[in-house]
Design an enzyme around this catalytic site. Sequence first.
Site, PDB file in Angstrom:
ATOM      1  N   GLU A 131       0.808  -1.231   0.000  1.00  0.00           N
ATOM      2  CA  GLU A 131       0.000   0.000   0.000  1.00  0.00           C
ATOM      3  C   GLU A 131       0.834   1.270   0.000  1.00  0.00           C
ATOM      4  OE1 GLU A 131      -2.743  -0.640   3.252  1.00  0.00           O
ATOM      5  OE2 GLU A 131      -3.455  -2.504   2.395  1.00  0.00           O
ATOM      6  N   GLU A 179      -5.814 -10.641  -1.839  1.00  0.00           N
ATOM      7  CA  GLU A 179      -6.698 -10.462  -0.668  1.00  0.00           C
ATOM      8  C   GLU A 179      -8.162 -10.391  -1.091  1.00  0.00           C
ATOM      9  OE1 GLU A 179      -5.368  -7.223   1.853  1.00  0.00           O
ATOM     10  OE2 GLU A 179      -3.266  -7.672   1.487  1.00  0.00           O
TER      11      GLU A 179
HETATM   12  O1  G3I Z   1      -4.321  -8.145  18.637  1.00  0.00           O
HETATM   13  C1  G3I Z   1      -5.134  -7.083  19.132  1.00  0.00           C
HETATM   14  C2  G3I Z   1      -5.779  -7.470  20.422  1.00  0.00           C
HETATM   15  O2  G3I Z   1      -4.778  -7.664  21.399  1.00  0.00           O
HETATM   16  C3  G3I Z   1      -6.758  -6.363  20.860  1.00  0.00           C
HETATM   17  O3  G3I Z   1      -7.445  -6.756  21.992  1.00  0.00           O
HETATM   18  C4  G3I Z   1      -7.766  -6.071  19.753  1.00  0.00           C
HETATM   19  C5  G3I Z   1      -8.694  -4.917  20.094  1.00  0.00           C
HETATM   20  O4  G3I Z   1      -9.126  -4.229  18.946  1.00  0.00           O
HETATM   21  O5  G3I Z   1      -7.069  -5.738  18.596  1.00  0.00           O
HETATM   22  C6  G3I Z   1      -6.206  -6.772  18.128  1.00  0.00           C
HETATM   23  O6  G3I Z   1      -5.569  -6.316  16.964  1.00  0.00           O
HETATM   24  C7  G3I Z   1      -6.345  -6.253  15.803  1.00  0.00           C
HETATM   25  C8  G3I Z   1      -5.653  -7.094  14.747  1.00  0.00           C
HETATM   26  O7  G3I Z   1      -6.344  -6.959  13.523  1.00  0.00           O
HETATM   27  C9  G3I Z   1      -5.588  -8.575  15.115  1.00  0.00           C
HETATM   28  O8  G3I Z   1      -6.876  -9.112  15.189  1.00  0.00           O
HETATM   29  C10 G3I Z   1      -6.441  -4.809  15.362  1.00  0.00           C
HETATM   30  O9  G3I Z   1      -7.208  -4.043  16.275  1.00  0.00           O
HETATM   31  C11 G3I Z   1      -7.057  -4.728  13.994  1.00  0.00           C
HETATM   32  O10 G3I Z   1      -6.937  -3.378  13.522  1.00  0.00           O
HETATM   33  C12 G3I Z   1      -6.330  -5.644  13.034  1.00  0.00           C
HETATM   34  O11 G3I Z   1      -6.970  -5.568  11.783  1.00  0.00           O
HETATM   35  C13 G3I Z   1      -6.279  -6.129  10.704  1.00  0.00           C
HETATM   36  C14 G3I Z   1      -5.943  -5.028   9.700  1.00  0.00           C
HETATM   37  O12 G3I Z   1      -5.317  -5.616   8.574  1.00  0.00           O
HETATM   38  C15 G3I Z   1      -5.001  -3.984  10.292  1.00  0.00           C
HETATM   39  O13 G3I Z   1      -4.804  -2.949   9.384  1.00  0.00           O
HETATM   40  C16 G3I Z   1      -7.190  -7.157  10.052  1.00  0.00           C
HETATM   41  O14 G3I Z   1      -7.380  -8.258  10.940  1.00  0.00           O
HETATM   42  C17 G3I Z   1      -6.566  -7.666   8.758  1.00  0.00           C
HETATM   43  O15 G3I Z   1      -7.507  -8.437   8.059  1.00  0.00           O
HETATM   44  C18 G3I Z   1      -6.183  -6.465   7.886  1.00  0.00           C
HETATM   45  O16 G3I Z   1      -5.566  -6.938   6.727  1.00  0.00           O
HETATM   46  C19 G3I Z   1      -5.254  -5.932   5.751  1.00  0.00           C
HETATM   47  C20 G3I Z   1      -3.984  -6.373   5.050  1.00  0.00           C
HETATM   48  O17 G3I Z   1      -2.949  -6.620   5.981  1.00  0.00           O
HETATM   49  C21 G3I Z   1      -3.543  -5.325   4.024  1.00  0.00           C
HETATM   50  N1  G3I Z   1      -4.605  -5.007   3.119  1.00  0.00           N
HETATM   51  C22 G3I Z   1      -5.899  -4.671   3.703  1.00  0.00           C
HETATM   52  C23 G3I Z   1      -6.340  -5.771   4.676  1.00  0.00           C
HETATM   53  C24 G3I Z   1      -7.714  -5.486   5.229  1.00  0.00           C
HETATM   54  O18 G3I Z   1      -7.714  -4.305   5.990  1.00  0.00           O
END
Ligand code: G3I
Length: 346
Positions: free
Chosen positions: A143, A254
């Site tokens: 990105e 993705e």
């Molecule tokens: O691990 C923490 C946990 O400890 C905490 O309690 C919880 C509370 O919100 O958050 C957890 O972290 C989350 C993490 O996923 C793991 O589940 C984050 O908040 C959350 O923001 C994060 O989201 C991920 C996101 O990337 C971050 O930008 C999504 O799961 C994941 O599917 C997404 O993947 C991205 C690709 O890497 C890049 N392209 C877009 C795609 C979709 O957004």
Amino acid sequence: MEKMYAYEPSAPSLTEVFSKYFKVGAAINSWNLEKDSREYAVLTKQFDVFTLENESKPEPTHPEPDRWVFDRVDRFAAFGEETGKTLRGHTLVWHGQCPMWFFFDENKQLVTEEVLISRMKDHIRTVVGRYKGKIAVWDVVNEVIRDEGGMRESLWYKIAGTNYIKEAFRTAREADPSARLIINDYNLESSDAKADTMAAFVREMIEDGVPVDGIGLQMHLNLFDTDMDKLRRNVRKFTALREIKPDLMLEVTELDMSCYLWADESTDVEWTDELHEQFSAKYTELFRFYVELAEEGVLDSVVFWGLDDGHSWLNGFPRRHKNYPLLIGRDFELKKAFFNVTGIVK
Ligand code: G3I
């Protein structure tokens, strides 16, 4: 029609159906790798390429300059070795899920380009080196382009212009000369300006001798506003680069298809037969295009962003609502769209 589930031995398998065209994969989490679980049965039956949804990003693997956390990625790598499945590494350099220590010194000042690139190289050498021969493909940068076109003005870019991108590819190549190196981004199919910037930037890298092997099209699509003609037109801007680099590859990295517009505030959409029909028609058209690209030898793999509807990030982003973005539904039930998509292969 009687229900059928993705883990059932008699169910069709996405990876088998499309085997003569492209690999089919899914984003998973290391906790899906429990051998006796349904998840494990689904993922080993349906897919042959995998990406960790979060666990191999810099924030979890390299939270502090001298602290590395590899247990979950090691588990993923061991799974690849045991099963012979292809693994993708996601991601080495990104503005998201990157710890802030990369960018600041002990006085909380932004570091120089030299310091940032040296930290980046150390990260890439350590991670790619550790999984050399085990992780076959890396999303080296993720990105780096803005939706409106032009380079994303992240801290990476503010400190190091586009040099960090080129150095990231060179360092990854040195660390594992046989890994495929990808530049990965979203909305490349829907933003003409973004697609133009990507095509021009990859052209520049190829002309500069930067070792970029392919472009990752995330393809977070939308049932209502993804325009298929535009999608095909923008993807063709990338296949045209084969004129200067005949072995440049595309990967769909993705894939999913939300049934909410990004700004949709409604809590839950009703998943009617009519909606499912539209969803199925769009997915089918999409997979026909993938087959066309694969027949030209330019598409290597199609990876879904999740195993099933119940575990997609789209149930929580940009707000909490029940979404239906994949071909495998909740409880791993095969959706009608699954049968329609697999039905295109005779
Ligand atoms: O691990 C923490 C946990 O400890 C905490 O309690 C919880 C509370 O919100 O958050 C957890 O972290 C989350 C993490 O996923 C793991 O589940 C984050 O908040 C959350 O923001 C994060 O989201 C991920 C996101 O990337 C971050 O930008 C999504 O799961 C994941 O599917 C997404 O993947 C991205 C690709 O890497 C890049 N392209 C877009 C795609 C979709 O957004």
